[in-house]
Design an enzyme around this catalytic site. Structure first.
Site, mmCIF file in Angstrom:
data_model
loop_
_atom_site.group_PDB
_atom_site.id
_atom_site.type_symbol
_atom_site.label_atom_id
_atom_site.label_comp_id
_atom_site.label_asym_id
_atom_site.label_seq_id
_atom_site.Cartn_x
_atom_site.Cartn_y
_atom_site.Cartn_z
ATOM 1 N N LYS A 181 6.736 -4.975 -21.764
ATOM 2 C CA LYS A 181 7.281 -5.600 -22.796
ATOM 3 C C LYS A 181 8.121 -5.210 -23.068
ATOM 4 O O LYS A 181 8.660 -6.298 -24.438
ATOM 5 C CB LYS A 181 6.274 -6.313 -23.064
ATOM 6 C CG LYS A 181 4.393 -7.270 -22.587
ATOM 7 C CD LYS A 181 3.521 -7.160 -23.144
ATOM 8 C CE LYS A 181 2.785 -7.853 -22.361
ATOM 9 N NZ LYS A 181 2.041 -7.472 -20.895
ATOM 10 N N GLU A 217 3.117 -6.602 -33.072
ATOM 11 C CA GLU A 217 3.492 -7.655 -33.671
ATOM 12 C C GLU A 217 3.333 -8.159 -34.222
ATOM 13 O O GLU A 217 1.276 -8.323 -34.571
ATOM 14 C CB GLU A 217 3.855 -8.710 -32.001
ATOM 15 C CG GLU A 217 4.592 -8.515 -31.081
ATOM 16 C CD GLU A 217 4.297 -8.907 -29.793
ATOM 17 O OE1 GLU A 217 5.847 -9.164 -29.339
ATOM 18 O OE2 GLU A 217 3.955 -10.079 -29.875
ATOM 19 N N ARG A 228 5.685 -14.415 -11.461
ATOM 20 C CA ARG A 228 5.191 -14.482 -10.412
ATOM 21 C C ARG A 228 4.610 -16.304 -10.368
ATOM 22 O O ARG A 228 4.980 -16.668 -11.640
ATOM 23 C CB ARG A 228 4.056 -13.503 -10.668
ATOM 24 C CG ARG A 228 2.613 -13.681 -11.111
ATOM 25 C CD ARG A 228 1.641 -12.754 -10.905
ATOM 26 N NE ARG A 228 1.343 -12.879 -12.484
ATOM 27 C CZ ARG A 228 0.531 -13.399 -13.105
ATOM 28 N NH1 ARG A 228 -0.110 -14.505 -12.482
ATOM 29 N NH2 ARG A 228 -0.077 -13.150 -14.371
#
Length: 667
Positions: free
Chosen positions: A120, A204, A296
């Site tokens: 990430k 975040e 995916r």
């Protein structure tokens, strides 16, 4: 670039997604090879595949996560390609590379794309460089606790602590105050390390009541890229999706196009190939921010298939064979609305504790415009080894309102007995007025009191059903009418349902008037009186009216531990009603001195030394089951004595530890 026809496909997964892949492969004329652990020898995907191959013991690390074992299985079975499904190794760059090194097609993106988007921190940097909006935060290399605390305090609260690797809500913590921060960072780091082998974190800024909206993208090896609309996945508990729908309700066309364009830009920035999902947080002001990219197929892909009339597994296989995308962007037009709910083996009334057990009955009478992807059959053993998701229920309609009606109808025609589940909980969510009104956001369940404990309302109906069924069985009468007409005196019995004891007094003296009386009281409380009428019984259902309200119970009976048990389902909610042995010791006599396993699992860690003094509420050990870690706490103060060891597998009810009160130790 691959340019090869796939004729033999190995599925490196299990459960409903393996069955789902087999279905499409069979339609394409492709032979399927199931892999299975020793715990899954009789699983449905093994039964459905053309061939099967055992890859190791029950533990996922020794089977479904064992790259060497999977490569060997692919080689031994002469597989042309491997489909990873989702979860397990589906986003593992080393697995994709190992397959490439052995000239086996991986049905997914390149190892490089997986590695980039799976981290990430790196992914966020790449998105910033591509000009895609991201949330303010910290994603640097310095992972020292003090540095992270300093960065967070500079940002201000609330913030989200997130694992840099992996997904699925693991390693995520919402922090609203500075005094929660250090504990949240340490907890998230530990969970991330255990789940993904990587304890790196990022911070975040947290949005207030955002929506979680994701875009399905697809890219082929020829450079073509499209997006297939968006899905709303805002209904979440513990950062795990519960309900998904497409298209996202209430989004204007301008925002929809902007989301799709940003998702395509994200895919193109890493030369993506195959199916992928770009996830965003959508703020109340209409602005959106990149969250992550899942490299995916998603659990919720069926709602996109329903709205666009496509088979995304078939698309994946076509792309892996080197073919162009089956449709261009202009040919992809959404039609109607679709919703999906996830059926889990969990107990919503006990803080969603994962459940194990043998399926006594599975019935899913398919309704129009619906679909069920599942792994279930009568006799299937739901173990503690793997994820608790058992099935997905999907419904389509021309409008969202129609799709909701079809979904609720399908839930009402689905029965699962023998193992605890969340079907009634799901029904409550999708029938909630705020959900119907499209007032969705990631805090929806907490806002409406559905986030932690969910108490089913049908418990009195379940007690009526258990009392009637037991009375009929104990009198060996062919019909309930004959049995009740011969009831000369009131019958009183104790039942245990959901860990509560109830006294039930069945009195049929008024049966000639068309009603019987049932007094129900929790042990030690005042009884409440119910009138029961209109009783009809079949081999699988008991119908009656309780205080003039209709009730319908699906049921089956078993004998467990020499006691009669009835597995019941009313309003989608499961109940296990057990007769209490009057000669047994009181349930509470030793509860304060024993800590027992709430379900089958593995002892991950003992947190205190044997023989030391603990206080009531202290966490003694961590039990892991179905990919969840559960803290086991002391029920009273005293000296702890463990009856288990770290790494030990234990069964539900096993005494893990005992607490000797301090005054007893002193004497």
């Amino acid at each position: 670039m691959h340019n090869k026809k796939i004729s033999r496909l190995l599925i490196a997964n299990r459960g409903e997604i393996a069955c789902r892949i087999i279905r499409t492969a069979r339609q394409l004329g492709i032979k399927t090879i199931a892999v299975f652990s020793e715990a899954d020898a009789d699983a449905l995907h093994v039964q459905q595949a053309d061939e099967s191959y055992c890859i190791g013991p029950a533990a996922a690390t020794q089977s479904y996560l064992n790259i060497d074992a999977l490569i060997e299985a692919a080689q031994q079975t002469r597989a042309d390609a491997v489909h990873p499904g989702y979860g397990f190794l589906s986003e593992n760059a080393a697995f994709a590379q190992a397959l490439a090194d052995n000239n086996i097609i991986f049905i997914g993106p390149s190892a490089e794309a997986i590695a980039l988007m799976g981290d990430k921190r790196r992914a966020k940097t790449a998105m910033i460089e591509a000009g895609i909006p991201t949330l303010a935060g910290y994603s640097g290399d310095n992972q020292n606790l003090d540095h992270l605390v300093q960065q967070a305090n500079t940002m201000g609260f609330p913030i989200m602590v997130k694992a840099a690797a992996g997904g699925g809500g693991r390693g995520m913590r919402l922090v609203t105050h500075a005094d929660q921060l250090s504990a949240a960072i340490n907890s998230a780091r530990s969970e991330a390390q255990n789940a993904f082998g990587n304890g790196e974190l990022l911070l975040e800024r947290a949005l207030t009541k955002p929506r979680h909206v994701e875009v399905q993208i697809f890219a082929d090896q020829l450079g073509n890229t499209v997006y297939l609309g968006e899905r709303d996945c805002s209904i979440q508990r513990r950062h795990q999706k519960v309900v998904e729908e497409a298209p996202a309700p209430g989004i204007d066309e301008k925002t929809r196009i902007a989301l799709g364009s940003a998702a395509l830009l994200a895919a193109q920035s890493c030369n993506y190939v195959g199916a992928g999902t770009v996830e965003f947080l959508l703020d109340s002001d209409g602005r959106f921010y990149f969250l992550e990219m899942n490299t995916r197929l998603q659990v919720e892909h069926p709602v996109t298939e329903a709205v666009f009339g496509v088979d995304l597994i078939a698309w994946q296989i076509a792309v892996a064979e080197g073919k162009p995308l089956p449709k261009t962007q202009t040919e992809l037009t959404p039609n109607g609305h679709a919703l999906e709910v996830r059926l889990y083996a969990e107990n919503p009334s006990q803080n969603f504790l994962p459940q194990t057990g043998k399926v006594a009955r599975w019935q899913s009478h398919l309704q129009p415009y619906t679909r069920i992807d599942h792994m279930l059959f009568d006799g299937y053993l739901v173990s503690n080894w793997y994820d608790p998701m058992l099935a997905k229920i999907i419904a389509w309609g021309e409008t969202r309102e129609q799709a909701l009606a079809h979904l609720i109808e399908q839930i009402d025609h689905t029965t699962l007995l023998g193992v605890g589940h969340n079907l009634g909980y799901l029904r409550t969510i999708v029938d909630h007025p705020a959900f119907r009104a499209e007032q969705v956001h990631t805090g929806f369940l907490a806002e409406h009191g559905l986030n932690e404990l969910f108490q089913p309302q049908e418990i009195n109906q379940a007690l009526v059903a258990a009392s009637l069924l037991d009375f009929l069985a104990s009198n060996h009468n062919p019909t309930i009418f004959t049995a009740l007409s011969h009831l000369s005196h009131a019958q009183q019995k104790q039942w245990q349902i959901n860990d509560c004891i109830f006294n039930c007094r069945l009195d049929a003296k008024r049966w000639k008037d068309g009603a019987l009386r049932l007094d129900i009281a929790k042990a030690g409380a005042q009884a409440e009186q119910f009138s029961v009428t209109h009783i009809t019984l079949t081999e699988t259902q008991l119908r009656f009216h309780i205080n003039n309200e209709k009730a319908n119970a699906d049921y089956c009976s078993v004998v467990l531990k020499n006691r009669g048990h009835y597995f019941l389902q009313l309003g989608g909610n499961p109940f296990t009603a057990s007769l209490v042995d009057p000669l047994a010791t009181s349930l509470g006599s030793s509860a304060n001195s024993q800590c027992c396993a709430p379900m089958d699992g593995m002892v991950v860690e003992l947190l205190v030394e044997n023989g030391t003094q603990v206080e009531s509420g202290d966490t003694l050990l961590i039990l892991e089951a179905m990919k969840m870690e559960m803290p086991i706490k002391a029920q009273e103060s005293g000296f702890v004595r463990f009856a288990c060891a770290q790494g030990e597998q234990v069964k539900q009810g096993f005494q893990l530890a005992s607490i000797k009160p301090s005054h007893k130790e002193a004497s």
